[in-house]
Scaffold this active site. Structure first.
Site, PDB file in Angstrom:
ATOM      1  N   GLU A 100      -2.087   3.586   1.837  1.00  0.00           N
ATOM      2  CA  GLU A 100      -0.887   2.662   2.494  1.00  0.00           C
ATOM      3  C   GLU A 100      -0.809   1.505   1.568  1.00  0.00           C
ATOM      4  O   GLU A 100       0.243   0.978   1.640  1.00  0.00           O
ATOM      5  CB  GLU A 100      -1.376   2.251   3.960  1.00  0.00           C
ATOM      6  CG  GLU A 100      -0.974   3.504   4.743  1.00  0.00           C
ATOM      7  CD  GLU A 100      -2.306   4.380   5.172  1.00  0.00           C
ATOM      8  OE1 GLU A 100      -3.391   4.126   4.448  1.00  0.00           O
ATOM      9  OE2 GLU A 100      -2.336   5.053   6.138  1.00  0.00           O
ATOM     10  N   PHE A 121      -7.645   5.255  20.725  1.00  0.00           N
ATOM     11  CA  PHE A 121      -7.831   6.012  19.514  1.00  0.00           C
ATOM     12  C   PHE A 121      -6.648   5.524  18.427  1.00  0.00           C
ATOM     13  O   PHE A 121      -5.645   5.701  18.546  1.00  0.00           O
ATOM     14  CB  PHE A 121      -7.538   7.553  19.395  1.00  0.00           C
ATOM     15  CG  PHE A 121      -7.818   8.252  17.980  1.00  0.00           C
ATOM     16  CD1 PHE A 121      -9.029   7.912  17.214  1.00  0.00           C
ATOM     17  CD2 PHE A 121      -6.901   8.837  17.337  1.00  0.00           C
ATOM     18  CE1 PHE A 121      -9.311   8.416  16.117  1.00  0.00           C
ATOM     19  CE2 PHE A 121      -7.017   9.334  16.193  1.00  0.00           C
ATOM     20  CZ  PHE A 121      -8.290   9.204  15.298  1.00  0.00           C
ATOM     21  N   GLN A 122      -7.067   4.914  17.084  1.00  0.00           N
ATOM     22  CA  GLN A 122      -6.301   4.452  16.168  1.00  0.00           C
ATOM     23  C   GLN A 122      -5.362   3.301  16.931  1.00  0.00           C
ATOM     24  O   GLN A 122      -4.272   3.122  16.233  1.00  0.00           O
ATOM     25  CB  GLN A 122      -5.652   5.443  15.458  1.00  0.00           C
ATOM     26  CG  GLN A 122      -6.557   6.362  14.554  1.00  0.00           C
ATOM     27  CD  GLN A 122      -5.698   7.222  13.623  1.00  0.00           C
ATOM     28  OE1 GLN A 122      -4.680   7.647  13.771  1.00  0.00           O
ATOM     29  NE2 GLN A 122      -6.290   7.614  12.529  1.00  0.00           N
ATOM     30  N   LYS A 174       4.408   4.908  19.886  1.00  0.00           N
ATOM     31  CA  LYS A 174       4.901   6.196  19.600  1.00  0.00           C
ATOM     32  C   LYS A 174       5.858   6.879  20.897  1.00  0.00           C
ATOM     33  O   LYS A 174       6.837   7.292  20.434  1.00  0.00           O
ATOM     34  CB  LYS A 174       3.591   7.356  19.601  1.00  0.00           C
ATOM     35  CG  LYS A 174       3.925   8.601  19.253  1.00  0.00           C
ATOM     36  CD  LYS A 174       2.776   9.534  19.237  1.00  0.00           C
ATOM     37  CE  LYS A 174       3.156  10.963  18.664  1.00  0.00           C
ATOM     38  NZ  LYS A 174       1.854  11.688  18.612  1.00  0.00           N
ATOM     39  N   MET A 220     -11.709 -12.977 -16.439  1.00  0.00           N
ATOM     40  CA  MET A 220     -11.365 -14.083 -15.887  1.00  0.00           C
ATOM     41  C   MET A 220     -12.437 -14.677 -15.176  1.00  0.00           C
ATOM     42  O   MET A 220     -12.922 -15.946 -15.446  1.00  0.00           O
ATOM     43  CB  MET A 220     -10.129 -14.043 -14.879  1.00  0.00           C
ATOM     44  CG  MET A 220      -9.585 -15.496 -14.719  1.00  0.00           C
ATOM     45  SD  MET A 220      -9.126 -16.330 -16.086  1.00  0.00           S
ATOM     46  CE  MET A 220      -7.275 -15.967 -16.005  1.00  0.00           C
TER      47      MET A 220
END
Lengths: 560, 157
Positions: free
Chosen positions: A51, A113-114, A163, A469
């Site tokens: 993602e 969940f999630q 959802k 760097m």
């Protein structure tokens, strides 16, 4: 017509003129992905490896096209994986709409969940965010999200959709988006004051930031610089806002800016900052910044005025509009002596790199050759580190949206995703992601995306086996104690590229630069170039953190 | 450094308080007190925040507040604005202190809300200085519980 929430999401995207989205499916966005399946002829969905890559790709797409980037992710880890991408877009004012799924409304707040509170998490890194708990609110919120992302100072907006809301049905009435004309809040009086300051200035200087690019301000900026007869410096975000091959261009300003820019800012008697937030990387020690100058600040965001630098006059409004209006009010000015002084500095202090060994490759030679072979027209994206500064220093950008880089947040791992997004937005241009090996390893998984969609980006990897760097800072300020910056991971980049189905090339000597770049540019698909450079090529000039801008380090002795 | 009362009108939706407080917290601005409630329009809340800062900080606070999408109006109120706080105190531990507390309450025009054998619950509304003075005088009589609201303020017309 009655539609499901998921269909409304896609209809709203179409309404906004979205034809490409980036994302990754998952449980909470199953309904949205089902709608995307249904609408696949109208909306192209790019599936990334992760993602984060999708968020950076949507960001790169937005920066390259000027349109709003759209990224979709599922709840929980899908949503949290967007966070770095959203923060990157927020710091650089990139219009982005992030759509996340969440668990159904009855399951919210139960540690389901999630489940994650993504609106809570992203509150400080979005312009605004929403959780949509009723399907009736969905279309109005999505429309407002797009409006907010683009209004005034642009930025990311997140819409979290449980959802069950994507499954519920409601009446949908299409609505055309309206675009407000660019706003100018500054009073006529202030314009008049600006005209007086400019007319009386003997050594004016213009400094352009990313706001010039987001307001499509390159033309009015060029006109203003000519009218005032002033040198122009650009910030990292402003690269390409002014034609860098023009005689009035004096380079980047700030920590790794040119000597000419730092001399100019210290000598000028009028400093006009346009579309900029006077970042600490630009001003260096605030007390010694533009000590002789009156400062005019042109910006869309009133909160940026007097935040870091105290200014003498503010002109709040769309940078393009303000510049146009100002230009119309001004007579032609001439500062021959000042411009001659600038030209003299430019000649005395060019950016220049010597190879450390006979036949060794310098980033300058590579990037300048790339410039020549691409006619200076490529879109360059970068990761973060030394290579990022070299890209800004040595590729002379001629127009806006040619340089795409994580400036504010400094996100290593940004570039490859951004390059793919930029390439999809600009199929007419060559897109090259200039990377370092440290940044490359952060998100190199996205090579799978470049292969899958045959996105013909060139990954130009400056391979010095160190975090250059940080090493540079360790050399200068930490007694050469190179703590955890020597990578030496032994990756065979050509084999890695081949494993992903991508052409892998290699540059190890200066006489290989041109033939290899030519070969890469002749390929139709994605290419990775492993460009081996010495680990002690530094980024110069360099103003140490907190030091005065007029005292940059010009040489770093390598004695070990 | 100056003490400043800020009056904010914001949309009355979930999260708006969090957005405002979050902005104060992440930018390092102080909140000395905060009070919030709906206005005559139930979709709009008014918040009164007391903060401190130099003039540059106060300018930034005002501008950063205005950037929040749910915030409609921000006013830095002048010192002579109408200011009120509210306190409820339960104090006293025997019949004698209870009688003494009645006298303190009378002195301040505080209302007595609840009485039992040994203690007294009182409320007082007033300027912050008066509330502080009231608490100071009640202090010797064994304060059991105290709740003090943040400042509410309105401009004078």
């Amino acid at each position: 017509m009655k539609l499901t929430g998921a269909q409304i999401v896609v209809e709203c995207l179409l309404e906004q003129g979205v034809d490409t989205v980036f994302g990754y499916p998952g449980g909470a966005v199953l309904n949205i992905y089902d709608a995307l399946y249904e609408y696949q002829e109208k909306i192209r969905h790019i599936l990334t490896a992760h993602e984060q890559g999708a968020a950076h790709a949507a960001d790169g797409y937005a920066r390259a096209s000027g349109k709003t980037g759209v990224v979709i992710a599922t709840s929980g880890p899908g949503a949290t994986n967007l966070v770095t991408g959203i923060a990157t877009a927020h710091m650089d004012s990139v219009p982005l709409v992030a759509i996340t799924g969440n668990v159904g409304v009855p399951l919210l707040g139960l540690d389901s969940f999630q489940e994650v509170d993504i609106t809570g998490i992203t509150m400080p890194i979005t312009k605004h965010n929403y959780i949509v708990k009723r399907v009736e609110d969905l279309a109005p919120i999505l429309r407002e999200a797009f409006r907010l992302a683009n209004e005034g100072r642009k930025g990311p907006v997140l819409v979290d959709i449980p959802k069950d809301v994507t499954a519920a049905e409601t009446e949908f009435v299409p609505q055309k988006p309206t675009v407000d004309p660019p706003a100018v809040l500054a009073a006529d009086d202030d314009f008049q004051k600006a005209v007086e300051l400019i007319k009386h200035a003997e050594r004016p200087m213009i400094y352009a930031g990313g706001g010039v690019i987001f307001s499509e301000g390159a033309k009015p900026l060029a006109a203003l610089a000519e009218r005032i007869d002033a040198p122009v410096a650009c910030s990292l975000m402003g690269q390409g806002g002014y034609d860098q091959t023009d005689r009035r261009y004096i380079g980047m300003l700030g920590m790794h800016g040119t000597v000419t820019s730092s001399r100019a800012v210290s000598t000028c008697d009028l400093f006009i900052g346009i579309g900029t937030r006077f970042s600490d990387r630009v001003t260096c020690d605030i007390k010694t910044f533009a000590p002789q100058a009156k400062i005019i600040h042109i910006d869309i965001d009133p909160a940026e005025v007097n935040k870091n630098v105290k200014v003498d006059l503010q002109l709040i409004g769309d940078a393009s509009e303000v510049m146009r209006r100002l230009c119309n009010m001004l007579p032609d000015c001439s500062h021959a002596e000042w411009i001659a002084q600038i030209a003299d500095w430019k000649e005395s202090y060019p950016l220049h790199m010597e190879p450390r060994t006979e036949g060794g490759v310098t980033p300058q030679a590579v990037i300048e050759t790339l410039w020549r072979l691409t006619g200076g027209n490529a879109v360059i994206t970068t990761e973060v580190g030394q290579h990022q500064m070299w890209a800004a220093q040595f590729y002379d950008f001629k127009e806006p949206r040619q340089f795409i880089s994580s400036g504010g947040l400094g996100t290593m791992g940004y570039g490859l995703g951004a390059a793919m997004g930029a390439q999809l937005a600009r199929p007419d241009r060559r897109v090259v992601n200039i990377a370092g090996d440290g940044s490359f390893h952060m998100n190199c998984n996205e090579l799978v995306t470049a292969y899958k969609y045959q996105i013909p980006v060139i990954e130009l990897l400056f391979d010095n086996e160190v975090l250059g760097m940080v090493r540079q800072w360790q050399r200068l300020f930490y007694g050469k104690r190179f703590s955890q910056t020597t990578l030496e991971r032994g990756t065979d980049y050509r084999k890695l590229a081949e494993a992903y189905g991508i052409t892998g090339l290699r540059i190890t000597r200066d006489d290989e630069i041109e033939p290899v770049l030519k070969q890469a540019l002749s390929e139709n698909g994605p290419v990775l170039i492993d460009c081996v450079i010495d680990r002690d090529i530094n980024v110069l000039p360099m103003v140490p953190a907190g030091a005065a801008i007029d005292r940059p380090i010009l040489n770093i002795e390598i004695d070990d | 450094m100056k003490r400043q009362i800020i009056s904010i009108l914001a949309e009355n939706n979930s999260g708006v308080l969090l957005r405002i407080c979050g902005m104060f917290s992440r930018r390092g601005y102080s909140i000395e007190s905060l009070s919030a409630g709906t206005t005559e329009d139930p979709t709009i809340s008014r918040l009164t925040i007391v903060t401190t800062g130099d003039s540059a900080t106060l300018e930034q606070i005002e501008k950063q507040l205005m950037k929040l999408v749910n915030v409609r109006e921000v006013r830095l109120l002048p010192d002579d604005c109408i200011k009120r706080e509210h306190v409820i105190i339960r104090a006293g531990n025997d019949a004698r202190t209870r009688t003494d507390l009645m006298q303190v309450a009378n002195l301040f025009d505080a209302n007595v809300l609840d009485v039992d054998d040994n203690s007294l619950a009182m409320e007082l509304t007033g300027e912050p200085g008066k509330i502080t003075a009231f608490i100071r005088l009640v202090q010797p009589y064994h304060i059991q519980k105290l709740v003090r609201t943040g400042l509410s303020a309105l401009e004078r017309e």
